[in-house]
Design an enzyme around this catalytic site. Sequence first.
Site, PDB file in Angstrom:
ATOM      1  N   TYR A   1       0.824  -1.213   0.000  1.00  0.00           N
ATOM      2  CA  TYR A   1       0.000   0.000   0.000  1.00  0.00           C
ATOM      3  C   TYR A   1       0.858   1.262   0.000  1.00  0.00           C
ATOM      4  O   TYR A   1       0.497   2.261  -0.609  1.00  0.00           O
ATOM      5  CB  TYR A   1      -1.005  -0.011   1.162  1.00  0.00           C
ATOM      6  CG  TYR A   1      -2.246  -0.783   0.775  1.00  0.00           C
ATOM      7  CD1 TYR A   1      -3.166  -0.260  -0.133  1.00  0.00           C
ATOM      8  CD2 TYR A   1      -2.465  -2.064   1.265  1.00  0.00           C
ATOM      9  CE1 TYR A   1      -4.272  -0.985  -0.529  1.00  0.00           C
ATOM     10  CE2 TYR A   1      -3.573  -2.803   0.877  1.00  0.00           C
ATOM     11  CZ  TYR A   1      -4.475  -2.251  -0.024  1.00  0.00           C
ATOM     12  OH  TYR A   1      -5.568  -2.976  -0.427  1.00  0.00           O
TER      13      TYR A   1
ATOM     14  N   ARG B   1       1.668   1.765  -3.533  1.00  0.00           N
ATOM     15  CA  ARG B   1       0.518   2.280  -4.285  1.00  0.00           C
ATOM     16  C   ARG B   1       0.238   3.737  -3.936  1.00  0.00           C
ATOM     17  O   ARG B   1      -0.124   4.535  -4.796  1.00  0.00           O
ATOM     18  CB  ARG B   1      -0.723   1.425  -3.999  1.00  0.00           C
ATOM     19  CG  ARG B   1      -0.604   0.024  -4.563  1.00  0.00           C
ATOM     20  CD  ARG B   1      -1.880  -0.746  -4.421  1.00  0.00           C
ATOM     21  NE  ARG B   1      -2.951  -0.151  -5.208  1.00  0.00           N
ATOM     22  CZ  ARG B   1      -4.231  -0.509  -5.108  1.00  0.00           C
ATOM     23  NH1 ARG B   1      -4.592  -1.437  -4.264  1.00  0.00           N
ATOM     24  NH2 ARG B   1      -5.136   0.056  -5.865  1.00  0.00           N
TER      25      ARG B   1
ATOM     26  N   HIS C   1     -15.158   0.765  -2.259  1.00  0.00           N
ATOM     27  CA  HIS C   1     -14.030  -0.077  -1.827  1.00  0.00           C
ATOM     28  C   HIS C   1     -13.083   0.669  -0.891  1.00  0.00           C
ATOM     29  O   HIS C   1     -11.991   0.191  -0.603  1.00  0.00           O
ATOM     30  CB  HIS C   1     -13.265  -0.618  -3.047  1.00  0.00           C
ATOM     31  CG  HIS C   1     -14.032  -1.664  -3.802  1.00  0.00           C
ATOM     32  ND1 HIS C   1     -13.667  -2.127  -5.049  1.00  0.00           N
ATOM     33  CD2 HIS C   1     -15.165  -2.337  -3.480  1.00  0.00           C
ATOM     34  CE1 HIS C   1     -14.553  -3.036  -5.456  1.00  0.00           C
ATOM     35  NE2 HIS C   1     -15.464  -3.175  -4.521  1.00  0.00           N
TER      36      HIS C   1
ATOM     37  N   CYS D   1      -5.213   4.690  20.523  1.00  0.00           N
ATOM     38  CA  CYS D   1      -5.206   3.486  21.388  1.00  0.00           C
ATOM     39  C   CYS D   1      -3.989   2.596  21.150  1.00  0.00           C
ATOM     40  O   CYS D   1      -3.898   1.516  21.728  1.00  0.00           O
ATOM     41  CB  CYS D   1      -6.470   2.670  21.146  1.00  0.00           C
ATOM     42  SG  CYS D   1      -6.438   1.730  19.614  1.00  0.00           S
TER      43      CYS D   1
ATOM     44  N   SER E   1     -14.237  -3.911 -15.378  1.00  0.00           N
ATOM     45  CA  SER E   1     -14.359  -5.234 -16.005  1.00  0.00           C
ATOM     46  C   SER E   1     -15.639  -5.921 -15.545  1.00  0.00           C
ATOM     47  O   SER E   1     -16.075  -6.892 -16.152  1.00  0.00           O
ATOM     48  CB  SER E   1     -13.141  -6.095 -15.658  1.00  0.00           C
ATOM     49  OG  SER E   1     -13.002  -6.188 -14.256  1.00  0.00           O
TER      50      SER E   1
ATOM     51  N   GLU F   1     -12.951  -2.473 -24.202  1.00  0.00           N
ATOM     52  CA  GLU F   1     -13.311  -3.764 -24.796  1.00  0.00           C
ATOM     53  C   GLU F   1     -14.652  -4.229 -24.236  1.00  0.00           C
ATOM     54  O   GLU F   1     -15.191  -3.612 -23.312  1.00  0.00           O
ATOM     55  CB  GLU F   1     -12.222  -4.798 -24.467  1.00  0.00           C
ATOM     56  CG  GLU F   1     -12.010  -4.935 -22.973  1.00  0.00           C
ATOM     57  CD  GLU F   1     -10.741  -5.684 -22.600  1.00  0.00           C
ATOM     58  OE1 GLU F   1      -9.801  -5.711 -23.407  1.00  0.00           O
ATOM     59  OE2 GLU F   1     -10.732  -6.239 -21.494  1.00  0.00           O
TER      60      GLU F   1
HETATM   61  P1  OAD Z   1     -10.207  -4.016 -13.725  1.00  0.00           P
HETATM   62  O1  OAD Z   1      -8.731  -3.861 -13.810  1.00  0.00           O
HETATM   63  O2  OAD Z   1     -10.758  -5.358 -13.435  1.00  0.00           O
HETATM   64  O3  OAD Z   1     -10.874  -3.518 -15.065  1.00  0.00           O
HETATM   65  C1  OAD Z   1     -10.530  -2.298 -15.679  1.00  0.00           C
HETATM   66  C2  OAD Z   1     -11.396  -2.141 -16.904  1.00  0.00           C
HETATM   67  O4  OAD Z   1     -11.105  -0.860 -17.469  1.00  0.00           O
HETATM   68  C3  OAD Z   1     -11.152  -3.175 -17.991  1.00  0.00           C
HETATM   69  O5  OAD Z   1     -12.406  -3.683 -18.433  1.00  0.00           O
HETATM   70  C4  OAD Z   1     -10.449  -2.388 -19.119  1.00  0.00           C
HETATM   71  O6  OAD Z   1     -10.795  -2.843 -20.407  1.00  0.00           O
HETATM   72  C5  OAD Z   1     -10.983  -0.991 -18.884  1.00  0.00           C
HETATM   73  N1  OAD Z   1     -10.091   0.100 -19.298  1.00  0.00           N
HETATM   74  C6  OAD Z   1      -8.737   0.156 -19.222  1.00  0.00           C
HETATM   75  N2  OAD Z   1      -8.270   1.346 -19.626  1.00  0.00           N
HETATM   76  C7  OAD Z   1      -9.368   2.076 -19.977  1.00  0.00           C
HETATM   77  C8  OAD Z   1      -9.557   3.401 -20.475  1.00  0.00           C
HETATM   78  N3  OAD Z   1      -8.528   4.223 -20.684  1.00  0.00           N
HETATM   79  N4  OAD Z   1     -10.818   3.817 -20.722  1.00  0.00           N
HETATM   80  C9  OAD Z   1     -11.877   2.984 -20.524  1.00  0.00           C
HETATM   81  N5  OAD Z   1     -11.766   1.729 -20.043  1.00  0.00           N
HETATM   82  C10 OAD Z   1     -10.531   1.279 -19.781  1.00  0.00           C
HETATM   83  O7  OAD Z   1     -10.713  -2.931 -12.638  1.00  0.00           O
HETATM   84  P2  OAD Z   1     -12.097  -2.854 -11.857  1.00  0.00           P
HETATM   85  O8  OAD Z   1     -13.236  -3.324 -12.691  1.00  0.00           O
HETATM   86  O9  OAD Z   1     -12.158  -1.497 -11.282  1.00  0.00           O
HETATM   87  O10 OAD Z   1     -10.887  -4.007  -5.701  1.00  0.00           O
HETATM   88  O11 OAD Z   1     -11.846  -3.893 -10.695  1.00  0.00           O
HETATM   89  C11 OAD Z   1     -12.767  -4.002  -9.657  1.00  0.00           C
HETATM   90  C12 OAD Z   1     -12.087  -4.244  -8.351  1.00  0.00           C
HETATM   91  O12 OAD Z   1     -11.177  -5.325  -8.491  1.00  0.00           O
HETATM   92  C13 OAD Z   1     -11.179  -3.116  -7.902  1.00  0.00           C
HETATM   93  O13 OAD Z   1     -11.876  -2.089  -7.236  1.00  0.00           O
HETATM   94  C14 OAD Z   1     -10.237  -3.793  -6.960  1.00  0.00           C
HETATM   95  C15 OAD Z   1     -10.036  -5.118  -7.666  1.00  0.00           C
HETATM   96  O14 OAD Z   1     -10.022  -6.195  -6.864  1.00  0.00           O
HETATM   97  C16 OAD Z   1     -10.284  -3.551  -4.572  1.00  0.00           C
HETATM   98  O15 OAD Z   1      -9.270  -2.878  -4.571  1.00  0.00           O
HETATM   99  C17 OAD Z   1     -10.959  -3.931  -3.319  1.00  0.00           C
END
Ligand code: OAD
Length: 238
Positions: free
Chosen positions: A65, A68, A118, A149, A188, A214
């Site tokens: 973290y 990040r 999240h 604490c 995604s 996509e």
């Molecule tokens: P993902 O990494 O699973 O998906 C990112 C999505 O963004 C994909 O479908 C890509 O195709 C799309 N993408 C990438 N670049 C892009 C752009 N410039 N414009 C538009 N779309 C683009 O990320 P999340 O769906 O956010 O949880 O993942 C969900 C959760 O999974 C996150 O919040 C995280 C992880 O586990 C925690 O941190 C708790």
Amino acid sequence: MTLLAARSHIATARAITILTGAGISADSGVPTFRGPEGLWRNYRAEDLATPEAFASDPRLVWDWYNWRRELVATKQPNPAHLALVDLERRRPEAFWLITQNVDGLHHAAGSQHLSEIHGNIWKVRCTGCGLVSDNRTIPLQTLPICLQCSGLLRPHIVWFGESLHEDDLRRCNEALRSCDVLLMIGTSGVVYPAAGFAAIAKQAGALIIEINLENTQQSSLADLSLQGRAKDLVPLLC
Ligand code: OAD
């Protein structure tokens, strides 16, 4: 449906709900989770983002973290984040933004009607007394301690295997059931409960618009799937 028709639906919507994922921040330079440069290609999520991982090796989880936090600290909101702020300012009563991102970029851009379901990488929570506080120190000491604490602090993030905070879930459900347009940007759509949000909105009668590079697991629910980058398409649409 065409882009023009979608624009007009957004402009005249009684209520619009937005769901964002890592793709919207990708245009600010924050790596997505599941793309080719995904954060977890080198680090297995289940090794880091779980309560079990933190219990067995809090140092490793905090190291990750800290890394990040350093990365996100150098990033700025992009035109997609800013277009959503504009939309909210024009129709504050008709707007709710749900983000899965923990980077705080929507907040930094100025979004106010926002659920960070999240959590937020700039908040810490005490594992002892539960106190949540803002913390922008970089890097944090390896095992940060609660000033109140002396308990061990953890990131204020909803990890795999944990439930969303009840207030957030209630607010999201309200926003999903009452909107007439749901705009999904850069997710995604595989991580629950957010992966079920499009189905909730669709069932309640909302029009679903998706912006992504996509097709996703949610594309079959979308009335319009726009393929391209969030920073180009969100300003066009909003
Ligand atoms: P993902 O990494 O699973 O998906 C990112 C999505 O963004 C994909 O479908 C890509 O195709 C799309 N993408 C990438 N670049 C892009 C752009 N410039 N414009 C538009 N779309 C683009 O990320 P999340 O769906 O956010 O949880 O993942 C969900 C959760 O999974 C996150 O919040 C995280 C992880 O586990 C925690 O941190 C708790």
